[in-house]
Motif scaffolding. Structure first.
Motif, mmCIF file in Angstrom:
data_model
loop_
_atom_site.group_PDB
_atom_site.id
_atom_site.type_symbol
_atom_site.label_atom_id
_atom_site.label_comp_id
_atom_site.label_asym_id
_atom_site.label_seq_id
_atom_site.Cartn_x
_atom_site.Cartn_y
_atom_site.Cartn_z
ATOM 1 N N ARG A 1 0.631 -1.502 0.563
ATOM 2 C CA ARG A 1 -0.170 -0.163 -0.408
ATOM 3 C C ARG A 1 0.757 1.150 -0.169
ATOM 4 N NH1 ARG A 1 -2.692 -3.626 4.064
ATOM 5 N NH2 ARG A 1 -1.633 -2.404 5.574
ATOM 6 N N VAL B 1 -10.713 5.309 0.370
ATOM 7 C CA VAL B 1 -9.422 5.660 1.754
ATOM 8 C C VAL B 1 -9.746 6.208 2.972
ATOM 9 C CG1 VAL B 1 -7.707 7.217 2.843
ATOM 10 C CG2 VAL B 1 -7.281 6.692 0.188
ATOM 11 N N ARG C 1 -6.126 1.635 2.443
ATOM 12 C CA ARG C 1 -5.020 2.588 3.233
ATOM 13 C C ARG C 1 -6.194 3.086 3.896
ATOM 14 N NH1 ARG C 1 -1.587 6.078 -0.890
ATOM 15 N NH2 ARG C 1 -3.764 6.501 -2.188
ATOM 16 N N ASP D 1 -1.525 3.339 7.528
ATOM 17 C CA ASP D 1 -0.413 3.508 5.877
ATOM 18 C C ASP D 1 -0.413 5.049 5.634
ATOM 19 O OD1 ASP D 1 -1.232 1.041 4.991
ATOM 20 O OD2 ASP D 1 -3.306 1.213 5.883
#
Ligand code: PGA
Length: 257
Positions: A2, A164, A207, A229
């Motif tokens: 990632r 995200v 993420r 992340d």
């Protein structure tokens, strides 16, 4: 793998000149952050000026919110399409300040997320518990509720395809109090496990950023956690040197910092 992502949320701070200067400083530092994706989210009215400064660089721009409707008679609102026309890549949805101060419900947040995805931009969906909820041991219950609109939707796979997540414990936002890396990691792992229920492959690629008083001195420990992340950065994103140091710290996820 990632790709680490560090996003600056400038909130309602600064003037056009300071926004452009900050964007320029970040742009100049991007060579020190190779491998880390960087985005800055200025106030709406500074987006055009910031995009101009960032033109041709890898640093992306994001908006801090968006209208939940596609277009029409909604005085004072900004549509996802308008943001796309400007050249914005990310849109924060469901920030706790929007939820707490402007009455945004989970349903509003989901509607916004859909508008963002409909025009091909990437939503950054914020979730997080209040201090009271944490003390009542309700953190997972609250996060499950905030995520269920996405995860239980008939089209969950499509919603997850370009998304995200940001875990932002409300008690850590702007307070100087950060979740410990272990506390944050536990919640990030919980979030990833919930997402795996709806999309196992997607969960591994998703993420999940941490937000809440991230500073240059705590970023390395947070970014060392397996499920963190990157970061959604508020206060420290307003100081170029601090924000850049946090971006550099995220390189550790690549084994580089
Ligand atoms: P903070 O804000 O870094 O100032 O705590 C984070 C956020 O609100 O996204």
């Amino acid at each position: 793998m990632r790709k680490p992502l560090v996003v600056g949320n400038w909130k309602m701070h600064g003037e056009l000149a300071s926004a452009r200067a900050l964007a320029l400083a970040v742009r100049h530092a991007e060579g020190h952050c190779v491998g880390v994706e960087i985005a800055v989210c200025p106030p709406f009215v500074h987006l055009g000026g910031v995009l101009e400064v960032l033109s041709g660089s890898e640093v992306a721009s994001g908006a801090q919110s968006v209208c939940e409707f596609e277009g029409g008679a909604y005085t004072g609102e900004i549509s996802a399409q308008m943001l796309r026309d400007l050249g914005v890549r990310y849109v924060i949805v469901g920030h706790s300040e929007r939820r707490a101060l402007f009455g945004e419900s989970d349903a509003h947040v989901l509607a916004k997320l859909r508008q963002v995805q409909a025009v091909g931009l990437t939503p950054i969906l914020c979730v997080g518990e209040t201090l009271q909820e944490r003390q009542a041991d309700d953190t997972e219950k609250v996060l499950a509720r905030q995520l269920e609109g996405v995860l239980d939707a008939p089209d969950a796979a499509a919603l997850l395809a370009d998304l995200v997540l940001a875990y932002e414990p409300v008690w850590a936002i702007g307070t100087g109090e950060t979740a410990t890396p272990q506390q944050a990691q536990a919640v990030h792992a919980f979030i990833r496990a919930r997402v795996a229920g709806a999309g196992p492959l997607r969960a591994a690629a998703l993420r999940v950023l941490y937000g809440g008083s991230v500073k240059p001195d705590n970023a390395p420990q947070l970014f060392a956690m397996p499920d963190i992340d990157g970061g959604l950065i508020g206060g420290a994103a307003l100081k170029a040197a601090d924000f850049i140091a946090i971006c550099v710290a995220a390189r550790a996820r690549l084994g580089l910092a």
